[in-house]
Write a protein that holds these residues in place. Structure first.
Motif, mmCIF file in Angstrom:
data_model
loop_
_atom_site.group_PDB
_atom_site.id
_atom_site.type_symbol
_atom_site.label_atom_id
_atom_site.label_comp_id
_atom_site.label_asym_id
_atom_site.label_seq_id
_atom_site.Cartn_x
_atom_site.Cartn_y
_atom_site.Cartn_z
ATOM 1 N N GLN A 1 -6.307 -0.170 -7.518
ATOM 2 C CA GLN A 1 -6.801 1.045 -6.876
ATOM 3 C C GLN A 1 -7.196 0.733 -5.437
ATOM 4 O OE1 GLN A 1 -7.220 4.010 -8.828
ATOM 5 N NE2 GLN A 1 -7.600 5.140 -6.936
ATOM 6 N N THR B 1 0.840 -1.190 0.000
ATOM 7 C CA THR B 1 0.000 0.000 0.000
ATOM 8 C C THR B 1 0.883 1.250 0.000
ATOM 9 O OG1 THR B 1 -0.216 0.286 2.407
ATOM 10 C CG2 THR B 1 -1.715 -1.268 1.333
ATOM 11 N N ASP C 1 -8.180 2.791 -1.627
ATOM 12 C CA ASP C 1 -8.265 3.719 -0.503
ATOM 13 C C ASP C 1 -8.227 2.844 0.743
ATOM 14 O OD1 ASP C 1 -9.048 5.297 1.624
ATOM 15 O OD2 ASP C 1 -10.799 6.155 0.617
ATOM 16 N N ALA D 1 -9.309 -5.067 -3.781
ATOM 17 C CA ALA D 1 -7.884 -5.021 -4.111
ATOM 18 C C ALA D 1 -7.211 -6.366 -3.908
ATOM 19 C CB ALA D 1 -7.193 -3.948 -3.267
ATOM 20 N N GLN E 1 0.664 3.557 -11.476
ATOM 21 C CA GLN E 1 0.948 2.940 -12.774
ATOM 22 C C GLN E 1 2.386 3.212 -13.197
ATOM 23 O OE1 GLN E 1 -1.479 0.921 -14.205
ATOM 24 N NE2 GLN E 1 0.335 0.252 -15.349
ATOM 25 N N PHE F 1 -1.152 -2.755 -10.976
ATOM 26 C CA PHE F 1 -1.684 -1.686 -10.132
ATOM 27 C C PHE F 1 -3.092 -2.048 -9.695
ATOM 28 C CE2 PHE F 1 -4.339 2.137 -9.685
ATOM 29 C CZ PHE F 1 -3.686 2.715 -8.592
ATOM 30 N N ALA G 1 -13.074 -1.600 -0.594
ATOM 31 C CA ALA G 1 -11.967 -1.418 -1.531
ATOM 32 C C ALA G 1 -10.835 -2.388 -1.232
ATOM 33 C CB ALA G 1 -11.470 0.029 -1.470
ATOM 34 N N ALA H 1 -0.661 -0.916 -4.618
ATOM 35 C CA ALA H 1 -1.994 -0.506 -4.187
ATOM 36 C C ALA H 1 -1.929 0.935 -3.696
ATOM 37 C CB ALA H 1 -2.492 -1.425 -3.076
ATOM 38 N N ASP H 2 -2.708 1.801 -4.327
ATOM 39 C CA ASP H 2 -2.608 3.217 -3.986
ATOM 40 C C ASP H 2 -3.865 3.937 -4.436
ATOM 41 O OD1 ASP H 2 -1.514 6.059 -3.795
ATOM 42 O OD2 ASP H 2 0.310 4.936 -3.374
ATOM 43 N N ILE H 3 -4.111 5.075 -3.818
ATOM 44 C CA ILE H 3 -5.205 5.942 -4.250
ATOM 45 C C ILE H 3 -4.783 6.770 -5.464
ATOM 46 C CG2 ILE H 3 -4.636 7.959 -2.795
ATOM 47 C CD1 ILE H 3 -7.677 8.014 -2.080
ATOM 48 N N ASN H 4 -3.481 6.887 -5.677
ATOM 49 C CA ASN H 4 -2.894 7.666 -6.770
ATOM 50 C C ASN H 4 -2.662 6.750 -7.970
ATOM 51 O OD1 ASN H 4 -1.290 9.153 -8.513
ATOM 52 N ND2 ASN H 4 0.353 9.531 -7.029
ATOM 53 N N ALA H 5 -3.630 6.730 -8.890
ATOM 54 C CA ALA H 5 -3.561 5.805 -10.020
ATOM 55 C C ALA H 5 -2.402 6.132 -10.954
ATOM 56 C CB ALA H 5 -4.878 5.815 -10.787
#
Length: 267
Positions: free
Chosen positions: A63, A14, A65, A75, A46, A61, A71, A38-42
């Motif tokens: 997505q 994460t 939160d 994930a 990527q 990648f 989520a 795994a991140d909120i920042n796509a």
């Protein structure tokens, strides 16, 4: 000697789009693991995936939160579907809002608690559900939570952040006890990183200086160096190497531990 080789294993990291998380993902991939970022920042996530693939690693990648239970479930399912399993979860995502206690903002404090503590707890929850016998991965594994040297020292300006990282330490130990008691086959450990010159670490130095706790950014950094027996700031690879170790069979009899990676600052 037992190898640090992670060939055939799958890791989910994460906060893997940048900073410590990206460095940890790179180190896990270099050790042979397939890695889900795994991140909120796509966009950033990527980019990290493409950088890993350029080295020959298998990476995807997802997505995420970390404060969102559903989520997390999605994930983990995506990771297992794309990469064939789940053996390692690194709960690295975190935020830090610098503040004097007298000026504490409840909303900012709540955000830190949600991301740093609840986000990590949900990561442990879904790692357990996937890795335990009968889970979708079902082979056991390793969870590495990222606490901080802030959990072990008193440093001005980071009271709530320190509290959240202390919470991760306690969460780690209870999770390790539950996993052992219930036969999950999942080891749970944490590391205490030192101040590291990532975007978050650099911002902390700037913020503490702006609060008047130090006369300059340089003085803030120098104070940390002087408090560190090894005489320098941490580097991303210092933290990443510790994560690889705890994820590997070299740490097969280690669970419920907190590993300082702080140059001695917290001793």
């Amino acid at each position: 000697m037992t190898s640090y080789d992670l060939t055939g294993r799958t890791a989910l990291v994460t906060g893997g789009a940048q900073g410590l998380g990206a460095g940890m993902a790179q180190a896990l991939a270099a050790a042979g693991a397939s890695v889900a970022i795994a991140d909120i920042n796509a966009a950033g996530g990527q980019e990290t995936v493409e950088a890993l693939r350029a080295t020959g690693a298998k990476a995807e990648f997802v997505q995420l939160d970390v404060t969102d239970d559903a989520a997390w479930e999605a994930a983990v399912e995506s990771t297992i579907g794309a990469l064939g399993g789940l053996d390692i979860v690194v709960n690295n995502a975190g935020i830090e809002v610098t503040s004097l206690i007298a000026d504490l903002d409840a909303e900012a404090a709540s955000a830190m608690l949600q991301v740093n503590v609840i986000g990590t707890a949900l990561g442990v929850k879904h790692a357990f559900r996937a890795m335990r016998p009968g889970g979708k991965a079902g082979k056991g594994g390793s969870v590495v939570n990222i606490a901080s040297v802030a959990a072990t020292i008193a440093f001005p300006g980071i009271s709530l952040y320190s509290a959240t990282k202390s919470g991760i330490d306690r969460l780690t130990r209870v999770a390790a006890a539950e996993s052992g008691k219930l036969g999950y086959g999942v080891r749970v450990n944490c590391i205490y990183p030192a101040l590291t010159p990532t975007a978050m670490g650099n911002k902390l130095a700037v913020d503490t200086a702006e609060l008047g706790l130090f006369p300059s950014v340089e003085a803030a950094v120098q104070t940390v160096v002087e408090l560190t027996p090894l005489g320098r700031l941490g580097q991303v690879d210092d933290m990443a190497d510790a994560v690889v170790f705890l994820s590997s069979d070299a740490a097969k009899f280690i669970t419920g531990a907190g590993l300082p990676v702080d140059g001695g600052m917290g001793m």
